[in-house]
Design an enzyme around this catalytic site. Structure first.
Site, short mmCIF file in Angstrom:
data_model
loop_
_atom_site.label_atom_id
_atom_site.label_comp_id
_atom_site.label_asym_id
_atom_site.label_seq_id
_atom_site.Cartn_x
_atom_site.Cartn_y
_atom_site.Cartn_z
N SER A 1 0.82 -1.22 0.00
CA SER A 1 0.00 0.00 0.00
C SER A 1 0.85 1.26 0.00
CB SER A 1 -0.89 -0.01 1.25
OG SER A 1 -1.37 1.27 1.53
N TYR B 1 -1.69 6.30 -5.64
CA TYR B 1 -2.89 7.02 -6.08
C TYR B 1 -2.47 7.97 -7.19
CZ TYR B 1 -4.68 5.41 -1.55
OH TYR B 1 -5.06 4.64 -0.49
N THR C 1 -4.81 3.18 -7.49
CA THR C 1 -6.14 3.12 -6.88
C THR C 1 -6.92 4.37 -7.26
OG1 THR C 1 -5.39 1.72 -5.08
CG2 THR C 1 -7.39 3.02 -4.67
N LYS D 1 -7.13 0.09 -10.03
CA LYS D 1 -7.93 -0.54 -8.95
C LYS D 1 -9.11 0.34 -8.57
CE LYS D 1 -7.45 -2.30 -4.20
NZ LYS D 1 -8.02 -1.34 -3.29
N HIS E 1 -13.28 -1.22 -2.95
CA HIS E 1 -12.44 -0.91 -1.79
C HIS E 1 -12.98 -1.64 -0.55
CE1 HIS E 1 -9.19 2.27 -1.30
NE2 HIS E 1 -9.25 1.76 -0.09
C1 FNR Z 1 -7.71 -1.30 2.52
N1 FNR Z 1 -7.75 -1.13 1.14
C2 FNR Z 1 -6.84 -0.30 0.52
N2 FNR Z 1 -6.81 -0.18 -0.83
C3 FNR Z 1 -5.88 0.58 -1.44
O1 FNR Z 1 -5.87 0.67 -2.67
N3 FNR Z 1 -4.94 1.25 -0.69
C4 FNR Z 1 -4.89 1.18 0.67
O2 FNR Z 1 -4.03 1.78 1.31
C5 FNR Z 1 -5.89 0.40 1.31
N4 FNR Z 1 -5.91 0.31 2.68
C6 FNR Z 1 -6.78 -0.56 3.29
C7 FNR Z 1 -6.73 -0.73 4.67
C8 FNR Z 1 -7.58 -1.65 5.29
C9 FNR Z 1 -7.52 -1.81 6.78
C10 FNR Z 1 -8.49 -2.40 4.52
C11 FNR Z 1 -9.40 -3.42 5.15
C12 FNR Z 1 -8.55 -2.23 3.15
C13 FNR Z 1 -8.72 -1.88 0.30
C14 FNR Z 1 -8.15 -3.25 -0.11
O3 FNR Z 1 -7.08 -3.10 -1.02
C15 FNR Z 1 -9.21 -4.12 -0.79
O4 FNR Z 1 -9.79 -3.42 -1.86
C16 FNR Z 1 -10.33 -4.60 0.15
O5 FNR Z 1 -9.83 -4.80 1.45
C17 FNR Z 1 -10.89 -5.90 -0.38
O6 FNR Z 1 -11.97 -6.33 0.37
P1 FNR Z 1 -11.87 -7.42 1.57
O7 FNR Z 1 -10.99 -8.56 1.11
O8 FNR Z 1 -11.26 -6.69 2.74
O9 FNR Z 1 -13.28 -7.79 1.79
#
Ligand code: FNR
Length: 356
Positions: free
Chosen positions: A110, A133, A159, A226, A250
């Site tokens: 991330s 981003y 993203t 994404k 997300h």
């Molecule tokens: C995320 N997600 C996320 N996505 C991204 O592009 N950059 C990020 O920094 C983050 N940070 C983040 C933190 C936490 C705590 C969570 C739970 C999620 C979203 C992540 O990449 C993904 O899209 C989702 O978590 C997928 O869904 P599930 O598997 O959590 O149900």
């Protein structure tokens, strides 16, 4: 923890993690935007498809390996980019990466990781992607792209669904404050003051398709967009030069009241016309979910929250266990559907469930 007390599925991992984590951290990870309708729908929508089991098809040897953007992975489950793994375990991203590498899969790092791109690259011999981003700060973006390439990262995720901060009511109630990622410069425009939890971390609200084209032109690594939820945007990603898309809302953490990701997957796959790879995340908790997504045309899937549950319960070994549980469940599903390879999981593996 005694072996008999080990969680035997990802839901039990979440229950165990909930006991171990401070409430505000658990809520940050588990929660979503406003009424969390999309969080719930992501999960429940998998039940809209059922398997069509096939017999006598020699399933004595199963091969779960596949390729993602031309690189081999041992199973079609990758680690989604998620900020701040140290909120669940002091070893943070290092533990997750070692787990992913030992299971033969890729980890997306991330933009808000607690660990530097360089330190992570040294921690294991696996496959890393980096997520960013469409930042306002183009010099920093260029620097990250170069650091990713120099440290052997294999792809860039951009993203696109985080240009505007979401409303996450659990975080508001808990007065939750996120810490900044380790890879931002310590001064300058992007190194801004504490942001509302869940904000786009410098993601430019004014960004347009030109910004995706700019990122594509600024790197030789494959670029994956994404946060795509419509066929129209898949086409525009392909036009902008993206090599893949991740169908994602997300994890229901940005816009509530969307369809589930698995519900829009077919639309995305049709729009990709085989020109770019289509991945999916959101609500993957069972091996069966993975097989359904592949049957609908996903090249592979990502897991987000479950990696935190694994970390909280057992650090690196916890994440290994999460991935192995999914692997075991994928194997059972493949065997019973008579599909010994990932390529053999086609549309005829599943059927839309009729209403009773
Ligand atoms: C995320 N997600 C996320 N996505 C991204 O592009 N950059 C990020 O920094 C983050 N940070 C983040 C933190 C936490 C705590 C969570 C739970 C999620 C979203 C992540 O990449 C993904 O899209 C989702 O978590 C997928 O869904 P599930 O598997 O959590 O149900």
């Amino acid at each position: 923890m005694a072996d008999t007390a080990q969680p035997i599925n990802l839901f039990e991992f979440e229950d165990a993690a909930k006991e171990l984590l401070p409430k505000a951290e658990y809520d940050y990870i588990a929660g979503g935007a406003t009424d969390e309708i999309s969080v719930d729908r992501n999960r429940r929508a998998y039940a809209s498809w059922a398997f069509r089991p096939r017999v006598l098809r020699d399933v004595s040897k199963l091969d779960l390996s596949t390729t993602v953007l031309g690189c081999k992975v041992a199973l079609p489950v990758l680690i989604a980019p998620c900020g701040g793994h140290k909120r669940a375990h002091p070893d943070g991203e290092l533990a997750t990466y070692r787990a992913a590498a030992s299971c033969g899969t890729a980890m997306a790092v991330s933009a808000n990781a607690n660990t530097s791109f360089e330190d992570l690259a040294k921690a294991a011999n696996g496959m890393l992607w980096v997520q960013l981003y469409p930042f306002r700060d183009k010099a920093m973006t260029q620097d990250w792209l170069e650091r990713a390439k120099a440290n052997g990262y294999k792809a860039i995720i951009v993203t696109l669904d985080s240009q505007w901060p979401p409303k996450r009511e659990r975080n508001i109630r808990n007065r939750y404050q996120r810490s900044r990622g380790a890879n931002y410069p310590t001064s300058g425009e992007t190194a801004d003051a504490p942001r509302p939890a869940g904000s786009g971390a410098g993601s430019d609200p004014a960004a347009t398709w030109k910004d995706l084209q700019w990122i594509k032109a600024a790197t030789r690594l494959p670029v994956v967009a994404k946060g795509i939820m419509t066929g129209e945007d898949v086409e525009l990603c392909a036009d902008a030069g993206a090599d893949g898309v991740i169908v994602s809302n997300h994890g229901g953490r940005h816009l509530d009241n969307t369809l589930a990701t698995v519900e829009v997957l077919s639309e995305a796959v049709a729009a990709a016309k085989g020109k770019i790879e289509v991945f999916l995340d959101g609500g993957i908790r069972r091996g069966a979910d993975v097989v359904k997504a592949i049957a609908l045309g996903a090249k592979a899937v990502f897991i987000g929250r479950p990696l935190f549950w694994g970390l909280a319960v057992g650090g690196e070994q916890g994440v290994v266990r999460v991935l192995n549980l999914l692997r075991e469940e994928i194997e059972i599903t493949m065997a019973k559907c008579g599909r010994p390879t990932i390529a053999s999981i086609d549309g005829s593996t599943i059927v839309k469930v009729p209403s009773l």
